[in-house]
Design a protein around this motif. Structure first.
Motif, PDB file in Angstrom:
ATOM      1  N   PHE A  14      70.026  63.991  33.992  1.00  0.00           N
ATOM      2  CA  PHE A  14      68.768  62.985  33.971  1.00  0.00           C
ATOM      3  C   PHE A  14      67.950  63.887  33.052  1.00  0.00           C
ATOM      4  N   ASP A  15      67.207  63.258  32.064  1.00  0.00           N
ATOM      5  CA  ASP A  15      65.886  64.152  31.504  1.00  0.00           C
ATOM      6  C   ASP A  15      64.584  63.134  31.439  1.00  0.00           C
ATOM      7  N   PRO A  16      63.604  63.592  31.329  1.00  0.00           N
ATOM      8  CA  PRO A  16      62.252  62.618  31.316  1.00  0.00           C
ATOM      9  C   PRO A  16      62.331  61.723  30.486  1.00  0.00           C
ATOM     10  N   PRO A  17      62.770  61.898  29.136  1.00  0.00           N
ATOM     11  CA  PRO A  17      62.562  60.627  28.002  1.00  0.00           C
ATOM     12  C   PRO A  17      63.649  59.677  28.515  1.00  0.00           C
ATOM     13  N   TYR A  73      54.714  48.900  28.756  1.00  0.00           N
ATOM     14  CA  TYR A  73      54.214  49.865  27.386  1.00  0.00           C
ATOM     15  C   TYR A  73      53.440  50.792  27.800  1.00  0.00           C
ATOM     16  N   VAL A  74      52.589  50.963  28.939  1.00  0.00           N
ATOM     17  CA  VAL A  74      51.766  52.172  29.260  1.00  0.00           C
ATOM     18  C   VAL A  74      52.666  53.027  29.510  1.00  0.00           C
ATOM     19  N   VAL A  75      53.867  52.901  30.243  1.00  0.00           N
ATOM     20  CA  VAL A  75      54.986  53.938  30.532  1.00  0.00           C
ATOM     21  C   VAL A  75      55.533  54.594  29.138  1.00  0.00           C
ATOM     22  N   LEU A  76      55.583  53.676  28.034  1.00  0.00           N
ATOM     23  CA  LEU A  76      56.050  54.387  26.996  1.00  0.00           C
ATOM     24  C   LEU A  76      55.253  55.353  26.393  1.00  0.00           C
ATOM     25  N   LEU A  77      53.919  54.770  26.210  1.00  0.00           N
ATOM     26  CA  LEU A  77      52.790  55.813  25.796  1.00  0.00           C
ATOM     27  C   LEU A  77      52.789  56.976  26.775  1.00  0.00           C
ATOM     28  N   VAL A  78      52.800  56.919  27.750  1.00  0.00           N
ATOM     29  CA  VAL A  78      52.647  57.978  28.824  1.00  0.00           C
ATOM     30  C   VAL A  78      54.084  58.808  28.413  1.00  0.00           C
ATOM     31  N   GLY A  79      55.046  58.245  28.367  1.00  0.00           N
ATOM     32  CA  GLY A  79      56.332  59.163  27.880  1.00  0.00           C
ATOM     33  C   GLY A  79      56.239  59.919  26.663  1.00  0.00           C
ATOM     34  N   VAL A  80      55.384  59.100  25.729  1.00  0.00           N
ATOM     35  CA  VAL A  80      55.424  60.170  24.483  1.00  0.00           C
ATOM     36  C   VAL A  80      54.512  61.262  24.830  1.00  0.00           C
ATOM     37  N   ALA A  83      56.042  63.152  28.605  1.00  0.00           N
ATOM     38  CA  ALA A  83      57.537  63.403  28.989  1.00  0.00           C
ATOM     39  C   ALA A  83      58.506  63.867  27.995  1.00  0.00           C
ATOM     40  N   GLY A  84      58.141  64.079  26.622  1.00  0.00           N
ATOM     41  CA  GLY A  84      58.812  64.619  25.745  1.00  0.00           C
ATOM     42  C   GLY A  84      59.486  63.369  24.826  1.00  0.00           C
ATOM     43  N   LEU A  85      59.135  62.217  25.201  1.00  0.00           N
ATOM     44  CA  LEU A  85      59.819  61.170  24.367  1.00  0.00           C
ATOM     45  C   LEU A  85      59.398  61.298  22.911  1.00  0.00           C
TER      46      LEU A  85
END
Length: 151
Positions: A14-17, A73-80, A83-85
């Motif tokens: 598993f990885d954060p992105p 959509y907030v999760v995507l922003l936070v991931g970038v 979380a290394g996305l």
């Protein structure tokens, strides 16, 4: 779970992105299921089904639905940001205008099942568009990292 499970089977880790992507898409799928339950509120309540949507009622269920969609959509922003996305995943945000249509439609239709049909379809389209845009972003990230091999 499908996205993360597939990732785990292929990568054996598993990885954060991957977690971020699975959360975002999972929230959108939950939105599809959620909006599909709203027209059933009167019938479910009448026969004693106490689903979360029934317990909340139309007004609060609509607010919860909007929160699910926003969270995706907030999760995507936070991931970038944290979380290394890849920043290319932010292409998924281009589907946000599509995702606002079912929220507005649910607010207008309330529990009228016929009026909710376009909102259900719009929610499915928003999820699909987001997934496709995320896929494009991930592909661009891989290609631009090494144009010849994508590695």
């Amino acid at each position: 779970m499908t996205v993360l499970g597939t990732y785990f089977v292929l990568a054996r880790a598993f990885d954060p992105p991957a977690i971020v992507l699975s959360l975002s898409l999972g929230l959108l799928v939950a939105g599809i299921l959620w909006i599909n339950e709203v027209p059933d509120i009167p019938a479910d309540a009448f026969v004693g089904k106490r689903t979360l949507v029934v317990r909340l009622g139309v007004a609060r269920a609509t607010t919860a639905f909007a929160s699910l969609i926003a969270a995706a959509y907030v999760v995507l922003l936070v991931g970038v940001l944290f979380a290394g996305l890849t920043p290319w995943a932010l292409l998924g945000l281009l589907a946000l205008p599509l995702a606002t249509k079912p929220v507005r439609g649910l607010r207008a239709a309330k529990d009228d099942p016929h009026a909710l049909v376009p909102s259900n379809a719009a929610m499915i389209m928003a999820m699909l568009a987001t997934g496709i845009l995320l896929l494009v972003g991930l592909a661009l990230s891989a290609i631009l990292r090494n144009p010849l091999t994508g590695v």
